[in-house]
Design an enzyme around this catalytic site. Structure first.
Site, PDB file in Angstrom:
ATOM      1  N   HIS A  21      20.545  27.847 -97.905  1.00  0.00           N
ATOM      2  CA  HIS A  21      21.234  28.148 -96.992  1.00  0.00           C
ATOM      3  C   HIS A  21      21.774  26.925 -96.090  1.00  0.00           C
ATOM      4  CE1 HIS A  21      17.110  28.294 -95.714  1.00  0.00           C
ATOM      5  NE2 HIS A  21      17.539  27.792 -94.427  1.00  0.00           N
ATOM      6  N   HIS A  53      23.328  25.631 -92.803  1.00  0.00           N
ATOM      7  CA  HIS A  53      23.471  26.327 -91.289  1.00  0.00           C
ATOM      8  C   HIS A  53      24.683  25.646 -90.728  1.00  0.00           C
ATOM      9  CE1 HIS A  53      19.214  27.160 -90.189  1.00  0.00           C
ATOM     10  NE2 HIS A  53      18.887  26.416 -91.456  1.00  0.00           N
TER      11      HIS A  53
END
Ligand code: 5GP
Ligand code: ZN
Length: 114
Positions: free
Chosen positions: A100, A102
């Site tokens: 992921h 951010h």
């Protein structure tokens, strides 16, 4: 089928505020925001980390970065600025083993990082 938390968010088995989804990536709001705007950009395929990517994932990695840029525009932080962070592995406190990115913004951040 993966029982990973983010995979469940992609499949909408766990509620989240998804702001964008296509065939390759999903973007949703972080449940514990570290900035006024805090989004997570993830691949729909279960890839555990950046370190787990291969040569064949380079186009997908581009889609994650470009998705982050578009999401920043949509969130209204493109002009004021934003920071992208990828935590990889234990020293970086990667808590969720699904790659992921951010996206943080909406307020002045500290400089330098760390
Ligand atoms: P990491 O430390 O792995 O880089 O970041 C994981 C992020 O996922 C954290 O910022 C955390 O707040 C977020 N997160 C953890 N569980 C959930 C959840 O169930 N829903 C959402 N939307 N975000 C989550
Ligand atoms: Zn996953």
């Amino acid at each position: 089928m993966s029982d990973c938390l983010f995979c469940k968010i992609i499949r909408k088995e766990i509620p989240s505020e998804i702001v964008y989804q296509d065939d390759f990536i999903t973007i949703f709001k972080d449940i514990n925001p570290a900035a006024p705007v805090h989004l997570l950009v993830i691949p729909n395929d279960h890839i555990t980390s950046l370190q787990a990517t291969g040569e064949e994932d380079q186009l997908l990695l581009g889609k994650l970065f470009f998705g982050a840029k578009k999401a920043a525009e949509q969130a209204g932080i493109a002009e004021t600025g934003y920071r992208l962070i990828v935590n990889n592995g234990p020293d970086a406190h990667q808590e969720i083993p699904h790659l992921h990115l951010h996206v943080l913004g909406g307020g002045k951040m500290q400089h330098p990082m760390g």
